[in-house]
Design a protein around this motif. Structure first.
Motif, PDB file in Angstrom:
ATOM      1  N   LYS A 105      32.182  49.955  49.820  1.00 55.80           N
ATOM      2  CA  LYS A 105      33.609  50.155  49.570  1.00 55.80           C
ATOM      3  C   LYS A 105      34.332  48.808  49.665  1.00 55.80           C
ATOM      4  O   LYS A 105      35.149  48.450  48.797  1.00 55.80           O
ATOM      5  CB  LYS A 105      34.186  51.150  50.583  1.00 55.80           C
ATOM      6  N   THR A 106      34.044  48.044  50.680  1.00 57.78           N
ATOM      7  CA  THR A 106      34.704  46.744  50.868  1.00 57.78           C
ATOM      8  C   THR A 106      34.370  45.793  49.719  1.00 57.78           C
ATOM      9  O   THR A 106      35.242  45.094  49.178  1.00 57.78           O
ATOM     10  CB  THR A 106      34.277  46.141  52.217  1.00 57.78           C
ATOM     11  N   LEU A 107      33.067  45.780  49.343  1.00 57.44           N
ATOM     12  CA  LEU A 107      32.654  44.907  48.222  1.00 57.44           C
ATOM     13  C   LEU A 107      33.365  45.323  46.934  1.00 57.44           C
ATOM     14  O   LEU A 107      33.824  44.484  46.146  1.00 57.44           O
ATOM     15  CB  LEU A 107      31.141  44.982  48.031  1.00 57.44           C
ATOM     16  N   GLY A 108      33.475  46.659  46.734  1.00 53.75           N
ATOM     17  CA  GLY A 108      34.163  47.219  45.551  1.00 53.75           C
ATOM     18  C   GLY A 108      35.617  46.772  45.513  1.00 53.75           C
ATOM     19  O   GLY A 108      36.117  46.333  44.468  1.00 53.75           O
ATOM     20  N   GLN A 109      36.264  46.848  46.718  1.00 54.03           N
ATOM     21  CA  GLN A 109      37.678  46.445  46.786  1.00 54.03           C
ATOM     22  C   GLN A 109      37.832  44.976  46.413  1.00 54.03           C
ATOM     23  O   GLN A 109      38.722  44.589  45.648  1.00 54.03           O
ATOM     24  CB  GLN A 109      38.211  46.652  48.214  1.00 54.03           C
ATOM     25  N   LEU A 110      36.910  44.156  46.927  1.00 56.48           N
ATOM     26  CA  LEU A 110      36.963  42.714  46.656  1.00 56.48           C
ATOM     27  C   LEU A 110      36.826  42.462  45.164  1.00 56.48           C
ATOM     28  O   LEU A 110      37.605  41.700  44.543  1.00 56.48           O
ATOM     29  CB  LEU A 110      35.829  42.015  47.425  1.00 56.48           C
ATOM     30  N   ALA A 111      35.822  43.160  44.569  1.00 60.74           N
ATOM     31  CA  ALA A 111      35.566  42.990  43.143  1.00 60.74           C
ATOM     32  C   ALA A 111      36.790  43.436  42.337  1.00 60.74           C
ATOM     33  O   ALA A 111      37.205  42.761  41.375  1.00 60.74           O
ATOM     34  CB  ALA A 111      34.343  43.795  42.733  1.00 60.74           C
ATOM     35  N   LEU A 112      37.405  44.567  42.765  1.00 59.39           N
ATOM     36  CA  LEU A 112      38.573  45.105  42.062  1.00 59.39           C
ATOM     37  C   LEU A 112      39.745  44.119  42.114  1.00 59.39           C
ATOM     38  O   LEU A 112      40.386  43.834  41.102  1.00 59.39           O
ATOM     39  CB  LEU A 112      38.963  46.440  42.715  1.00 59.39           C
ATOM     40  N   ILE A 113      39.976  43.572  43.317  1.00 65.61           N
ATOM     41  CA  ILE A 113      41.099  42.637  43.490  1.00 65.61           C
ATOM     42  C   ILE A 113      40.891  41.412  42.597  1.00 65.61           C
ATOM     43  O   ILE A 113      41.802  40.959  41.875  1.00 65.61           O
ATOM     44  CB  ILE A 113      41.250  42.217  44.962  1.00 65.61           C
ATOM     45  N   LEU A 114      39.621  40.898  42.630  1.00 67.59           N
ATOM     46  CA  LEU A 114      39.350  39.696  41.822  1.00 67.59           C
ATOM     47  C   LEU A 114      39.489  40.024  40.328  1.00 67.59           C
ATOM     48  O   LEU A 114      40.045  39.237  39.542  1.00 67.59           O
ATOM     49  CB  LEU A 114      37.964  39.142  42.132  1.00 67.59           C
ATOM     50  N   ALA A 115      39.009  41.206  39.903  1.00 66.63           N
ATOM     51  CA  ALA A 115      39.099  41.603  38.490  1.00 66.63           C
ATOM     52  C   ALA A 115      40.562  41.728  38.064  1.00 66.63           C
ATOM     53  O   ALA A 115      40.973  41.230  37.007  1.00 66.63           O
ATOM     54  CB  ALA A 115      38.368  42.921  38.282  1.00 66.63           C
ATOM     55  N   LEU A 116      41.388  42.377  38.947  1.00 69.39           N
ATOM     56  CA  LEU A 116      42.813  42.525  38.670  1.00 69.39           C
ATOM     57  C   LEU A 116      43.484  41.160  38.544  1.00 69.39           C
ATOM     58  O   LEU A 116      44.306  40.920  37.649  1.00 69.39           O
ATOM     59  CB  LEU A 116      43.496  43.322  39.795  1.00 69.39           C
ATOM     60  N   ALA A 117      43.070  40.229  39.466  1.00 70.54           N
ATOM     61  CA  ALA A 117      43.653  38.876  39.435  1.00 70.54           C
ATOM     62  C   ALA A 117      43.333  38.199  38.110  1.00 70.54           C
ATOM     63  O   ALA A 117      44.171  37.530  37.509  1.00 70.54           O
ATOM     64  CB  ALA A 117      43.122  38.075  40.620  1.00 70.54           C
ATOM     65  N   VAL A 118      42.056  38.395  37.634  1.00 70.36           N
ATOM     66  CA  VAL A 118      41.647  37.778  36.352  1.00 70.36           C
ATOM     67  C   VAL A 118      42.496  38.345  35.214  1.00 70.36           C
ATOM     68  O   VAL A 118      43.023  37.608  34.375  1.00 70.36           O
ATOM     69  CB  VAL A 118      40.140  38.015  36.100  1.00 70.36           C
ATOM     70  N   VAL A 119      42.667  39.731  35.233  1.00 66.75           N
ATOM     71  CA  VAL A 119      43.431  40.390  34.155  1.00 66.75           C
ATOM     72  C   VAL A 119      44.870  39.872  34.144  1.00 66.75           C
ATOM     73  O   VAL A 119      45.401  39.441  33.116  1.00 66.75           O
ATOM     74  CB  VAL A 119      43.402  41.933  34.337  1.00 66.75           C
ATOM     75  N   VAL A 120      45.491  39.883  35.384  1.00 69.55           N
ATOM     76  CA  VAL A 120      46.887  39.402  35.475  1.00 69.55           C
ATOM     77  C   VAL A 120      46.959  37.943  35.039  1.00 69.55           C
ATOM     78  O   VAL A 120      47.862  37.529  34.296  1.00 69.55           O
ATOM     79  CB  VAL A 120      47.419  39.598  36.925  1.00 69.55           C
ATOM     80  N   GLY A 121      45.965  37.152  35.457  1.00 71.57           N
ATOM     81  CA  GLY A 121      45.913  35.717  35.094  1.00 71.57           C
ATOM     82  C   GLY A 121      45.872  35.532  33.600  1.00 71.57           C
ATOM     83  O   GLY A 121      46.537  34.666  33.037  1.00 71.57           O
ATOM     84  N   LEU A 122      45.022  36.379  32.916  1.00 68.03           N
ATOM     85  CA  LEU A 122      44.896  36.280  31.457  1.00 68.03           C
ATOM     86  C   LEU A 122      46.231  36.621  30.785  1.00 68.03           C
ATOM     87  O   LEU A 122      46.641  35.993  29.819  1.00 68.03           O
ATOM     88  CB  LEU A 122      43.803  37.231  30.961  1.00 68.03           C
ATOM     89  N   LEU A 123      46.918  37.675  31.371  1.00 66.63           N
ATOM     90  CA  LEU A 123      48.183  38.121  30.776  1.00 66.63           C
ATOM     91  C   LEU A 123      49.250  37.033  30.868  1.00 66.63           C
ATOM     92  O   LEU A 123      50.005  36.805  29.938  1.00 66.63           O
ATOM     93  CB  LEU A 123      48.694  39.386  31.466  1.00 66.63           C
ATOM     94  N   VAL A 124      49.253  36.375  32.047  1.00 70.33           N
ATOM     95  CA  VAL A 124      50.306  35.346  32.193  1.00 70.33           C
ATOM     96  C   VAL A 124      49.796  33.962  31.799  1.00 70.33           C
ATOM     97  O   VAL A 124      50.545  32.979  31.902  1.00 70.33           O
ATOM     98  CB  VAL A 124      50.873  35.321  33.644  1.00 70.33           C
ATOM     99  N   GLY A 125      48.508  33.869  31.411  1.00 73.30           N
ATOM    100  CA  GLY A 125      47.934  32.606  30.970  1.00 73.30           C
ATOM    101  C   GLY A 125      47.691  31.633  32.125  1.00 73.30           C
ATOM    102  O   GLY A 125      47.609  30.429  31.932  1.00 73.30           O
ATOM    103  N   GLN A 126      47.582  32.138  33.372  1.00 67.98           N
ATOM    104  CA  GLN A 126      47.339  31.269  34.560  1.00 67.98           C
ATOM    105  C   GLN A 126      46.190  31.882  35.378  1.00 67.98           C
ATOM    106  O   GLN A 126      46.371  32.342  36.503  1.00 67.98           O
ATOM    107  CB  GLN A 126      48.611  31.268  35.430  1.00 67.98           C
ATOM    108  N   VAL A 127      44.960  31.886  34.799  1.00 67.78           N
ATOM    109  CA  VAL A 127      43.835  32.615  35.447  1.00 67.78           C
ATOM    110  C   VAL A 127      43.507  32.031  36.822  1.00 67.78           C
ATOM    111  O   VAL A 127      43.525  32.730  37.838  1.00 67.78           O
ATOM    112  CB  VAL A 127      42.587  32.595  34.541  1.00 67.78           C
ATOM    113  N   TRP A 128      43.236  30.695  36.935  1.00 69.32           N
ATOM    114  CA  TRP A 128      42.715  30.140  38.198  1.00 69.32           C
ATOM    115  C   TRP A 128      43.736  30.199  39.336  1.00 69.32           C
ATOM    116  O   TRP A 128      43.377  30.608  40.452  1.00 69.32           O
ATOM    117  CB  TRP A 128      42.202  28.695  38.007  1.00 69.32           C
ATOM    118  N   PRO A 129      45.000  29.875  39.077  1.00 71.87           N
ATOM    119  CA  PRO A 129      45.949  29.985  40.211  1.00 71.87           C
ATOM    120  C   PRO A 129      46.056  31.417  40.733  1.00 71.87           C
ATOM    121  O   PRO A 129      46.057  31.643  41.951  1.00 71.87           O
ATOM    122  CB  PRO A 129      47.275  29.543  39.599  1.00 71.87           C
ATOM    123  N   ILE A 130      46.105  32.395  39.801  1.00 67.63           N
ATOM    124  CA  ILE A 130      46.247  33.788  40.255  1.00 67.63           C
ATOM    125  C   ILE A 130      45.014  34.223  41.056  1.00 67.63           C
ATOM    126  O   ILE A 130      45.113  34.824  42.128  1.00 67.63           O
ATOM    127  CB  ILE A 130      46.466  34.741  39.039  1.00 67.63           C
TER     128      ILE A 130
END
Ligand code: ADP
Length: 445
Positions: A11-36
């Protein structure tokens, strides 16, 4: 890995993966992947630090904190720690209860119990009875040197013997000299010794009463018996031929009773004595007397052999040692059928000496040997009565030997015979005064 932990871990690993995936998606949307992604990762690390802090708080907290309810590895760790702590607390409480129960039991014991630190010989703990029996005071005597506090008891000498310390059987209490104590030292660990003192005053008083009673009864019986015996002796069987068998039996029985009373008085006297005179016991005349007595009792029915091989004398009481040896010789004659041989031998044994009386008589079954020196203990009552025994002979022997620090050994085989050996230590051996006397060996009657 247990199922709960594995699922929490996933569950914890899943949450971590989800958070990182969401960060990548949000990063792609705003065009700032690494900072996000970096901000999200820092958030995750901060959250983990916060949970770690909570766990550390639980471990160091004084009051009980309820375990976390959710799932995930931190909650699982939290719950495991909570369970471990609760178990530890229960175990500690149980141990404390047990310790308190043991202490309460030791404190309530009627015997005085003192825990002594072995090296320093200082008092570590003592129970209530130690105050009344030994005079120890709480808390002043905790840590006090036990030898000083229990004066005039000879403690230092006794404690120095450690594991080999013999119990002090009748010691006066430091509180009241009339209080008689039985003291024992129990080395129960490498570091601590247990000193146990029991009040035996009542037991000793009862024992004294028993001794006085037996001595008084025996003494009171002596006079009437002498009178009866005297009148019986005066009656002439020839004047009353019909009464002859009855008179003979009455004489025999009154003689037996007189002997019984005499033996009881001897035992009482020996019991009351703490030590005996330290005379020179000349063994050559002693052996000659024993031989005469054996011959008189045997009436030529046995072969009597006396072997004097030691060439030394003994130190002790002439009268009492003669009584002990003569009891052994008389037993040998009485419990050996006609034609048997009685051998009395006095010889050196290392620096000490041994007097042994060997017979070729009935022998004693080994099961009887441990109790044979008890008063009135007989292997065969009828044989003892027939042979004129009182049942007190070996008791007297044992008492006399104790007063001489000598030891009695009995070897016996049924139908083959018995050997009673008296072993004397070197302190009881004295050079023979008249060395010109010949050493007698194998004098046969
Ligand atoms: P008793 O007066 O009956 O002889 P003792 O105290 O002298 O009493 O002996 C106790 C018992 O030990 C005797 O009754 C007898 O059974 C046994 N006993 C003692 N000496 C011998 C011996 N030399 N041979 C066989 N039995 C013996």
């Amino acid at each position: 890995m247990p199922h709960d932990i594995r699922s929490a871990w996933f569950k914890t690993l899943g949450q971590l993966a989800l958070i990182l995936a969401l960060a990548v998606v949000v990063g792609l949307l705003v065009g700032q992947v690494w900072p996000i992604v970096t901000v999200a990762a820092l958030g995750v690390v901060a959250w983990h630090y916060w949970r770690l802090r909570k766990v550390l708080l639980r471990l160091t907290a004084r009051q009980r904190l309820e375990p976390a309810q959710g799932r995930g590895v931190w909650n699982e760790l939290d719950r495991l720690l909570f369970r471990g702590q609760a178990e530890m607390r229960t175990r500690k409480r149980r141990l404390l209860d047990m310790l308190r129960a043991y202490r309460a039991a030791a404190a309530a014991l009627p015997d005085a119990v003192v825990v002594v630190e072995r090296n320093s010989q200082r008092v570590q703990w003592f129970n209530k009875a130690a105050s009344s029996l030994l005079g120890l005071q709480y808390p002043a005597d905790i840590g006090a040197p036990v030898g000083d506090r229990l004066q005039p008891l000879p403690m230092s000498h006794w404690l120095a013997a450690g594991r080999n310390a013999e119990p002090m059987l009748d010691a006066a209490s430091p509180v009241d000299p009339d209080l008689r104590l039985n003291l024992r030292l129990i080395p129960y660990s490498d570091q601590y010794w247990l000193l146990v003192a029991r009040d035996v005053s009542k037991m000793l008083r009862l024992e004294q009463m028993r001794r006085d009673f037996v001595a008084n009864v025996s003494h009171e019986l002596r006079t009437p018996l002498t009178v009866v015996h005297g009148y019986l002796d005066m009656l002439e069987p020839s004047e009353h031929p019909d009464w002859a068998p009855m008179l003979a039996e009455m004489q025999k029985q009154s003689q037996r009773m007189t002997q019984l009373v005499e033996d009881l008085l001897t035992l009482s006297r020996l019991e009351a004595q703490e030590s005996l005179p330290d005379e020179n016991v000349a063994m050559a005349p002693m052996l000659a007397t024993l031989r005469r007595e054996a011959e008189a009792l045997s009436q030529r029915r046995h072969t009597i052999v006396v072997q004097d091989e030691a060439g030394v004398d003994l130190a002790g009481s002439n009268k009492e040692l003669h009584s002990a040896f003569s009891n052994l010789v008389s037993n040998a004659v009485r419990y050996t059928p006609v034609g048997g041989t009685i051998t009395v031998r006095f010889a050196r044994e290392g620096d000490g000496a041994v007097l042994s009386v060997r017979d070729t008589g009935y022998g004693i079954p080994s099961s009887h040997l441990p109790r044979i020196t008890e008063r009135f203990y007989r292997v065969s009552t009828s044989r003892s009565r027939e042979s004129g025994g009182t049942g007190l002979g070996l008791s007297i022997v044992k008492h006399v030997l104790n007063l001489h620090q000598a030891r009695l050994d009995i070897e016996s085989e049924v139908g083959q015979g018995s050997t009673f050996s008296v072993h004397f230590g070197p302190e009881r051996v004295e050079p023979r005064l008249d060395a010109s006397l010949p050493v007698l060996t194998d004098q046969t009657a």
